[in-house]
Scaffold this motif. Sequence first.
Motif, short mmCIF file in Angstrom:
data_model
loop_
_atom_site.label_atom_id
_atom_site.label_comp_id
_atom_site.label_asym_id
_atom_site.label_seq_id
_atom_site.Cartn_x
_atom_site.Cartn_y
_atom_site.Cartn_z
N PHE A 1 0.88 -1.04 -0.04
CA PHE A 1 -0.09 0.15 -0.22
C PHE A 1 0.75 1.19 -0.02
N LYS A 2 1.86 1.27 0.83
CA LYS A 2 2.75 2.47 0.79
C LYS A 2 3.42 2.72 -0.62
N THR A 3 3.68 1.78 -1.24
CA THR A 3 4.62 1.64 -2.44
C THR A 3 3.74 2.19 -3.46
N ASN A 4 2.44 1.67 -3.55
CA ASN A 4 1.58 1.69 -4.67
C ASN A 4 0.40 3.00 -4.71
N ILE A 5 0.12 3.15 -3.47
CA ILE A 5 -0.95 4.11 -3.20
C ILE A 5 -0.73 5.28 -2.46
N TYR A 6 0.11 5.06 -1.21
CA TYR A 6 0.67 6.08 -0.38
C TYR A 6 1.48 7.10 -1.35
N ALA A 7 2.52 6.29 -1.92
CA ALA A 7 3.35 7.17 -2.81
C ALA A 7 2.65 7.84 -3.74
N MET A 8 1.59 7.71 -4.36
CA MET A 8 0.79 8.61 -5.42
C MET A 8 0.20 9.87 -4.53
N PHE A 9 -0.19 9.56 -3.26
CA PHE A 9 -0.75 10.54 -2.37
C PHE A 9 0.41 11.63 -2.20
N HIS A 10 1.42 11.11 -1.57
CA HIS A 10 2.39 12.08 -1.15
C HIS A 10 3.15 12.60 -2.24
N LEU A 11 3.32 12.03 -3.46
CA LEU A 11 3.86 12.66 -4.64
C LEU A 11 3.30 13.70 -5.33
N CYS A 12 1.70 13.71 -5.22
CA CYS A 12 0.71 14.57 -5.86
C CYS A 12 0.66 15.76 -4.91
N LYS A 13 0.67 15.50 -3.72
CA LYS A 13 0.69 16.40 -2.54
C LYS A 13 1.73 17.61 -2.68
N ALA A 14 2.96 16.92 -3.02
CA ALA A 14 4.20 17.61 -2.98
C ALA A 14 4.36 18.53 -4.31
N ALA A 15 3.86 17.74 -5.17
CA ALA A 15 3.95 18.33 -6.69
C ALA A 15 3.04 19.38 -7.20
N LEU A 16 1.97 19.26 -6.49
CA LEU A 16 0.63 20.26 -7.24
C LEU A 16 1.22 21.70 -7.18
N PRO A 17 1.75 22.11 -5.79
CA PRO A 17 2.31 23.60 -5.83
C PRO A 17 3.07 24.12 -6.87
N HIS A 18 3.78 23.02 -7.51
CA HIS A 18 4.74 23.30 -8.61
C HIS A 18 4.28 23.05 -9.90
N MET A 19 2.97 22.80 -10.04
CA MET A 19 2.55 22.37 -11.39
C MET A 19 1.53 23.69 -12.01
N PRO A 20 2.08 23.95 -13.13
CA PRO A 20 1.19 25.06 -13.84
C PRO A 20 -0.12 24.64 -14.50
N GLU A 21 -0.95 25.63 -14.66
CA GLU A 21 -2.28 25.43 -15.60
C GLU A 21 -1.55 24.57 -16.59
N GLY A 22 -2.46 23.55 -17.05
CA GLY A 22 -2.02 22.59 -18.03
C GLY A 22 -1.34 21.33 -17.73
N GLY A 23 -1.06 21.49 -16.34
CA GLY A 23 -0.31 20.21 -15.95
C GLY A 23 -0.96 18.80 -15.93
N SER A 24 -0.17 17.74 -16.00
CA SER A 24 -1.04 16.45 -16.07
C SER A 24 -0.40 15.28 -14.93
#
Length: 263
Positions: free
Chosen positions: A127-150
Amino acid sequence: MSPVPDCGEESYRGSGRLAGKATVVTGGDSGIGRAVAIAFAREGADVLISYLDEHEDARDTARLVEEAGRRAVLVPGDLSEADHCRAVVGKAVEAFGRIDVLVSNAAFQMTRDALEDIPDDEWDYTFKTNIYAMFHLCKAALPHMPEGGSIIGSTSVNSDAPPPKLLAYNCTKAAIANFAGSLAQLVGPRGIRVNSVAPGPIWTPLIPSTMPPDDVEQFGSGTPLGRPGQPAELAPVYVMLAADEASYVSGARIAVTGGQPIL
């Protein structure tokens, strides 16, 4: 592996669809992640390749990215740890200044014959590798994603047709699909898209390393196309979801299953 998985090393031809984009691909050393990293680079993107500890494989992927004329950044480490997920994002921002595309693809699975055979720590690690990681990655990345990000998550046909011996893995893949659908609605007003890709049986190093030999021998034979897919056969879907042409595609789940429908 025999045969060696086809990650598009010789076949993928880019056309500038991701020109200048800053991208992060987890599990980029081999399999689907490697194919995506190669395709992204040949479409004009710089790529941060996150991987566990397969240094030789990761360096080979980086070489292919650089041969495409793009920048490759290698970040080894265990994505089951929240701090490392944040470090991956930090390295990408340090290298590129932003993140245009995040592909959460790294995964762990293990075949078990009975529920009682699944160790508690293996359940947690899956769970930590497959889905927790996605949560942590997205949470950290979103402040650095411009409009149009994917953002693109790798789910699986197993979430809809779960083989019993991969119980923990199946549950995480269902969670990824749901997470992507939910997040797409949360970040849509910010102009950021979130989708997932649902592969069927794809011939990657994960298969022989986690499945009994008899299962490996028959792997993919039950699909309507009668064979496992190759990582190179998924890469174009990730490219499409990352590209600006897919500007109205969000909350989608795209099946690449060799004919097994996901409706």
